[in-house]
Design a protein around this motif. Structure first.
Motif, PDB file in Angstrom:
ATOM      1  N   SER A 118       0.845  -1.191   0.000  1.00 57.94           N
ATOM      2  CA  SER A 118       0.000   0.000   0.000  1.00 57.94           C
ATOM      3  C   SER A 118       0.883   1.245   0.000  1.00 57.94           C
ATOM      4  O   SER A 118       1.828   1.341   0.784  1.00 57.94           O
ATOM      5  CB  SER A 118      -0.906  -0.010   1.231  1.00 57.94           C
ATOM      6  OG  SER A 118      -1.757   1.109   1.229  1.00 57.94           O
ATOM      7  N   TYR A 119       0.570   2.176  -0.895  1.00 54.68           N
ATOM      8  CA  TYR A 119       1.334   3.417  -0.999  1.00 54.68           C
ATOM      9  C   TYR A 119       0.417   4.612  -0.769  1.00 54.68           C
ATOM     10  O   TYR A 119      -0.732   4.628  -1.233  1.00 54.68           O
ATOM     11  CB  TYR A 119       1.959   3.557  -2.387  1.00 54.68           C
ATOM     12  CG  TYR A 119       3.052   2.563  -2.694  1.00 54.68           C
ATOM     13  CD1 TYR A 119       4.382   2.839  -2.386  1.00 54.68           C
ATOM     14  CD2 TYR A 119       2.750   1.346  -3.307  1.00 54.68           C
ATOM     15  CE1 TYR A 119       5.392   1.926  -2.677  1.00 54.68           C
ATOM     16  CE2 TYR A 119       3.750   0.427  -3.597  1.00 54.68           C
ATOM     17  CZ  TYR A 119       5.068   0.725  -3.285  1.00 54.68           C
ATOM     18  OH  TYR A 119       6.064  -0.176  -3.569  1.00 54.68           O
ATOM     19  N   LEU A 120       0.932   5.619  -0.086  1.00 57.01           N
ATOM     20  CA  LEU A 120       0.182   6.855   0.075  1.00 57.01           C
ATOM     21  C   LEU A 120       0.148   7.601  -1.253  1.00 57.01           C
ATOM     22  O   LEU A 120       1.145   7.658  -1.974  1.00 57.01           O
ATOM     23  CB  LEU A 120       0.827   7.739   1.146  1.00 57.01           C
ATOM     24  CG  LEU A 120       0.719   7.243   2.593  1.00 57.01           C
ATOM     25  CD1 LEU A 120       1.499   8.163   3.521  1.00 57.01           C
ATOM     26  CD2 LEU A 120      -0.742   7.167   3.024  1.00 57.01           C
ATOM     27  N   THR A 121      -0.994   8.163  -1.569  1.00 56.44           N
ATOM     28  CA  THR A 121      -1.132   8.942  -2.798  1.00 56.44           C
ATOM     29  C   THR A 121      -1.104  10.432  -2.467  1.00 56.44           C
ATOM     30  O   THR A 121      -1.049  10.829  -1.302  1.00 56.44           O
ATOM     31  CB  THR A 121      -2.458   8.610  -3.514  1.00 56.44           C
ATOM     32  OG1 THR A 121      -3.551   9.101  -2.720  1.00 56.44           O
ATOM     33  CG2 THR A 121      -2.602   7.115  -3.730  1.00 56.44           C
ATOM     34  N   PRO A 127      -4.638   5.822   0.531  1.00 56.68           N
ATOM     35  CA  PRO A 127      -3.604   4.958  -0.045  1.00 56.68           C
ATOM     36  C   PRO A 127      -4.161   4.101  -1.180  1.00 56.68           C
ATOM     37  O   PRO A 127      -5.379   3.922  -1.307  1.00 56.68           O
ATOM     38  CB  PRO A 127      -3.184   4.088   1.140  1.00 56.68           C
ATOM     39  CG  PRO A 127      -4.417   4.015   1.982  1.00 56.68           C
ATOM     40  CD  PRO A 127      -5.111   5.347   1.833  1.00 56.68           C
TER      41      PRO A 127
END
Length: 205
Positions: A118-121, A127
């Motif tokens: 999971s990546y922060l946008t 995310p």
């Protein structure tokens, strides 16, 4: 002494001219430059232009990852929302939607661990899950496939995807806009149906 045929000389001259033209043409150095030259994402690029977002992407120091929906993805989401202008022409909605496609650091597939992460946008507190497996040739963001990967754009990286990501935080706004649009259309329908009869009555002496 070396000798060349007339045809060989012409070929060499043409090659030299082509090389000179290529050297004279500056290489794309920003995210904006590269996206503007990708016809497969021209519809998203048009939104970048429409809402004055170009300046942000013209910064040569910008280092982000952009998951850019291709034109087919844009067409599908447009159809899903009935080409609703209250959404497609809404600067706040589109800006937030595009922010959900951006990670705040540049990542190529070489930087991504195998598996799901999971990546922060760029959309706060929203995310997105990225799934990558080089051995299985698998690269997905959310539910969609990455169809073109690792396009260098200055300090940024572009991955073209075959779907349009919708942030959970945007869903209530989209649903509300669709309901309001349908309600407005329903109210307008009786008036439109009555218009010919009214016009005919007005014409009567």
């Amino acid at each position: 002494m070396l000798s060349f045929s007339k045809g060989a000389v012409v070929a060499l001259v043409l090659m030299a001219c082509a090389h000179s033209a290529a050297a004279a043409r500056p290489a794309p150095t920003t995210l904006y430059d590269v996206i503007s030259q990708l016809p497969e994402v021209s519809k998203v690029f048009a939104k970048v232009e429409q809402f004055g977002l170009a300046k942000q992407f013209q910064n040569p120091k910008l280092g982000i990852t952009a998951f850019v929906p291709n034109n087919d993805a844009y067409d599908r989401i447009s159809k899903a929302i009935n080409n609703n202008p209250s959404i497609l022409d809404n600067s706040a909605i589109i800006t937030q939607a595009l922010a959900y496609h951006i990670l705040n650091k540049p990542l190529t597939t070489e930087d991504m661990p195998r598996g799901v992460k999971s990546y922060l946008t760029a959309l706060p507190n929203q995310p997105v899950a990225v799934q990558f497996n080089d051995k299985a040739n698998l690269f997905k963001v959310g539910a969609y496939n990455v169809v073109e990967r690792n396009i260098q754009a200055g300090r940024s990286v572009i991955h073209v995807i075959d779907g349009f990501l919708v942030a959970p935080s945007l869903m209530p706004t989209l649903v509300k806009a669709l309901r309001e649009s349908k309600a407005a259309a329903a109210e307008a329908a009786p008036a439109a149906a009555a218009a010919p009869a009214v016009a005919a009555a007005v014409k009567k002496p």
